[in-house]
Write a protein that holds these residues in place. Sequence first.
Motif, PDB file in Angstrom:
ATOM      1  N   HIS A 160      -7.151  13.501   1.438  1.00  0.00           N
ATOM      2  CA  HIS A 160      -7.870  12.401   1.286  1.00  0.00           C
ATOM      3  C   HIS A 160      -9.285  12.580   2.078  1.00  0.00           C
ATOM      4  O   HIS A 160      -9.423  13.113   2.866  1.00  0.00           O
ATOM      5  CB  HIS A 160      -7.011  11.262   1.979  1.00  0.00           C
ATOM      6  N   HIS A 215      -6.030  10.406  10.017  1.00  0.00           N
ATOM      7  CA  HIS A 215      -6.455  11.458   9.424  1.00  0.00           C
ATOM      8  C   HIS A 215      -7.235  12.431  10.233  1.00  0.00           C
ATOM      9  O   HIS A 215      -7.370  13.798  10.039  1.00  0.00           O
ATOM     10  CB  HIS A 215      -7.428  10.992   8.199  1.00  0.00           C
ATOM     11  N   ASN A 273     -12.593  -0.607   4.005  1.00  0.00           N
ATOM     12  CA  ASN A 273     -11.852  -0.537   5.292  1.00  0.00           C
ATOM     13  C   ASN A 273     -12.910  -1.131   6.249  1.00  0.00           C
ATOM     14  O   ASN A 273     -13.442  -0.223   7.078  1.00  0.00           O
ATOM     15  CB  ASN A 273     -11.514   1.141   5.734  1.00  0.00           C
ATOM     16  N   PHE A 300      -7.477  -5.923   6.480  1.00  0.00           N
ATOM     17  CA  PHE A 300      -8.688  -5.639   5.773  1.00  0.00           C
ATOM     18  C   PHE A 300      -8.236  -5.820   4.130  1.00  0.00           C
ATOM     19  O   PHE A 300      -8.926  -6.287   3.405  1.00  0.00           O
ATOM     20  CB  PHE A 300      -9.543  -4.589   6.012  1.00  0.00           C
ATOM     21  N   MET A 301      -7.072  -5.391   3.869  1.00  0.00           N
ATOM     22  CA  MET A 301      -6.816  -5.297   2.562  1.00  0.00           C
ATOM     23  C   MET A 301      -6.217  -6.761   1.894  1.00  0.00           C
ATOM     24  O   MET A 301      -6.541  -7.325   1.074  1.00  0.00           O
ATOM     25  CB  MET A 301      -5.365  -4.152   2.255  1.00  0.00           C
ATOM     26  N   TYR A 315       0.962   3.537   1.962  1.00  0.00           N
ATOM     27  CA  TYR A 315       1.488   3.972   3.267  1.00  0.00           C
ATOM     28  C   TYR A 315       2.535   3.177   3.895  1.00  0.00           C
ATOM     29  O   TYR A 315       2.845   3.476   4.796  1.00  0.00           O
ATOM     30  CB  TYR A 315       0.346   4.197   4.241  1.00  0.00           C
ATOM     31  N   HIS A 317       0.825  -1.209   0.214  1.00  0.00           N
ATOM     32  CA  HIS A 317      -0.134  -0.218   0.095  1.00  0.00           C
ATOM     33  C   HIS A 317       0.963   1.252  -0.046  1.00  0.00           C
ATOM     34  O   HIS A 317       2.048   1.288   0.515  1.00  0.00           O
ATOM     35  CB  HIS A 317      -0.912   0.195   1.270  1.00  0.00           C
ATOM     36  N   ASP A 334      -3.204   2.177  -4.037  1.00  0.00           N
ATOM     37  CA  ASP A 334      -4.393   2.271  -3.146  1.00  0.00           C
ATOM     38  C   ASP A 334      -5.083   1.161  -3.135  1.00  0.00           C
ATOM     39  O   ASP A 334      -5.097   0.002  -3.690  1.00  0.00           O
ATOM     40  CB  ASP A 334      -4.994   3.446  -3.861  1.00  0.00           C
ATOM     41  N   SER A 335      -5.985   1.337  -2.161  1.00  0.00           N
ATOM     42  CA  SER A 335      -7.012   0.005  -1.937  1.00  0.00           C
ATOM     43  C   SER A 335      -7.485  -0.674  -3.112  1.00  0.00           C
ATOM     44  O   SER A 335      -7.534  -1.890  -3.164  1.00  0.00           O
ATOM     45  CB  SER A 335      -7.889   0.433  -0.946  1.00  0.00           C
ATOM     46  N   THR A 344     -14.178   2.411  -2.383  1.00  0.00           N
ATOM     47  CA  THR A 344     -13.018   2.880  -1.864  1.00  0.00           C
ATOM     48  C   THR A 344     -12.964   4.297  -1.905  1.00  0.00           C
ATOM     49  O   THR A 344     -13.872   4.920  -2.730  1.00  0.00           O
ATOM     50  CB  THR A 344     -11.914   2.422  -2.691  1.00  0.00           C
ATOM     51  N   SER A 345     -12.107   4.883  -1.431  1.00  0.00           N
ATOM     52  CA  SER A 345     -11.970   6.437  -1.684  1.00  0.00           C
ATOM     53  C   SER A 345     -11.850   6.953  -3.161  1.00  0.00           C
ATOM     54  O   SER A 345     -12.274   8.006  -3.446  1.00  0.00           O
ATOM     55  CB  SER A 345     -10.793   7.112  -0.749  1.00  0.00           C
ATOM     56  N   GLU A 400     -11.151  10.956   4.005  1.00  0.00           N
ATOM     57  CA  GLU A 400     -11.008  10.284   5.319  1.00  0.00           C
ATOM     58  C   GLU A 400     -10.519  11.649   6.343  1.00  0.00           C
ATOM     59  O   GLU A 400     -10.824  11.470   7.680  1.00  0.00           O
ATOM     60  CB  GLU A 400     -10.084   9.362   5.764  1.00  0.00           C
ATOM     61  N   TYR A 429     -17.353   0.889   2.861  1.00  0.00           N
ATOM     62  CA  TYR A 429     -15.912   1.343   2.378  1.00  0.00           C
ATOM     63  C   TYR A 429     -15.120  -0.063   2.802  1.00  0.00           C
ATOM     64  O   TYR A 429     -15.440  -0.688   3.649  1.00  0.00           O
ATOM     65  CB  TYR A 429     -15.519   2.212   3.292  1.00  0.00           C
ATOM     66  N   SER A 464      -7.994   9.790  -3.705  1.00  0.00           N
ATOM     67  CA  SER A 464      -7.553   8.742  -2.837  1.00  0.00           C
ATOM     68  C   SER A 464      -6.023   8.789  -2.976  1.00  0.00           C
ATOM     69  O   SER A 464      -5.385   9.448  -3.627  1.00  0.00           O
ATOM     70  CB  SER A 464      -8.201   7.446  -3.849  1.00  0.00           C
ATOM     71  N   THR A 465      -5.350   7.910  -2.588  1.00  0.00           N
ATOM     72  CA  THR A 465      -3.781   7.852  -2.378  1.00  0.00           C
ATOM     73  C   THR A 465      -3.405   8.070  -3.915  1.00  0.00           C
ATOM     74  O   THR A 465      -2.469   8.876  -4.215  1.00  0.00           O
ATOM     75  CB  THR A 465      -3.427   7.076  -1.449  1.00  0.00           C
TER      76      THR A 465
HETATM   77  P1  13P Z   1      -6.826   4.371  -0.282  1.00  0.00           P
HETATM   78  O1  13P Z   1      -7.875   3.583  -0.816  1.00  0.00           O
HETATM   79  O2  13P Z   1      -6.800   5.877  -0.853  1.00  0.00           O
HETATM   80  O3  13P Z   1      -5.619   3.699  -0.680  1.00  0.00           O
HETATM   81  O4  13P Z   1      -6.883   4.599   1.561  1.00  0.00           O
HETATM   82  C1  13P Z   1      -6.597   3.560   2.150  1.00  0.00           C
HETATM   83  C2  13P Z   1      -6.676   3.971   3.583  1.00  0.00           C
HETATM   84  O5  13P Z   1      -6.704   3.137   4.425  1.00  0.00           O
HETATM   85  C3  13P Z   1      -6.540   5.381   3.766  1.00  0.00           C
HETATM   86  O6  13P Z   1      -6.483   5.578   5.190  1.00  0.00           O
END
Ligand code: 13P
Length: 304
Positions: free
Chosen positions: A197, A174, A114, A63-64, A26, A24, A40-41, A128-129, A199, A112, A213-214
């Motif tokens: 983002h 966030h 997440n 969760f991913m 992050y 990911h 991203d997710s 997703t975002s 969030e 979501y 999203s990211t």
């Molecule tokens: P993304 O779907 O943008 O990668 O974000 C996932 C996430 O956990 C953001 O905190």
Amino acid sequence: MNQEEIKQEIRRLARERDALLLAHNYQRDEIQEVADITGDSLGLSMEAARTEHRVIVFCGVHFMAESAAILAPDKLVLIPRLDAGCPMADMVTVQGLQAMKTRHPGVPVVTYVNSSAAVKAESDICCTSANAVKVVNSLDAQEVILVPDRNLGRYIAAQTDKICHIWEGYCPTHERLLVADVERALAEHPGALFLAHPECPPEVLQKAHHICSTSGMYDYVSTSPAQTFIVGTEAGILYRLRRDNPDKEFILPTARLICPNMKLTSLEDLLHCLQTLSPEVTVPAEVGARARVTLERMLAVPRD
Ligand code: 13P
Ligand code: SF4
């Protein structure tokens, strides 16, 4: 072994095990560097769904990896740190969601990613975002239930005509970004654009020049003529932003934008995971089958 030797051994073992290394955006810099694919997710779920590798190693949070196991049930899905969870995902339970559904009978649930597999199984479609507004607008319903992120929920509600019933979960990382942090960063960098983002809390999103999203942030900065960007998301995103845009400047408005769970995975953990082919992430078949329907409905919604 030093860090370079560990990286080489990770790459060698990944080939030997026929493993795809997903990371990911992050994750720690060195994990992103050694991975086959960063994203991203949504992007990583799609990679998991289509890979022909025998093993998927998911460097991210639980969760991913669970989504990968749901979408690729015939693969061995591993997560280097089983304790890497997402506090937001833990803020909604199956029982809580069932109670909300009882209060809003017949209203579709948009969840979501997440979230746990069990909560996905109790839902109608995931988002997703990167695709949340599109997913909500794709539904043939006047009302929707949005779980678990209240900030993403309010962001969606502002962009759709549908009545939104929003769960009160949030991302603790966030949530730590304050309007004052953004205002200070913008004052210190005149002409900078603030990317956020969804969030982030609503009052922070109000300050944003662009919300995405990211992975949306990578796309945006690569075409934007701006030179300086204030980045309203987790610090791990800076690694590739800076590497791929050496002539641009990226500012984190506060050092508090660190997700402790995303930072758990070390190179040593990843090496150990490939050596032992563990820990494995599994989802009970019945839950997995129902959760898969909700994820596949999401993947069927066209991207831009
Ligand atoms: P993304 O779907 O943008 O990668 O974000 C996932 C996430 O956990 C953001 O905190
Ligand atoms: Fe969960 Fe927030 Fe960490 Fe993303 S940044 S994994 S939403 S706690």
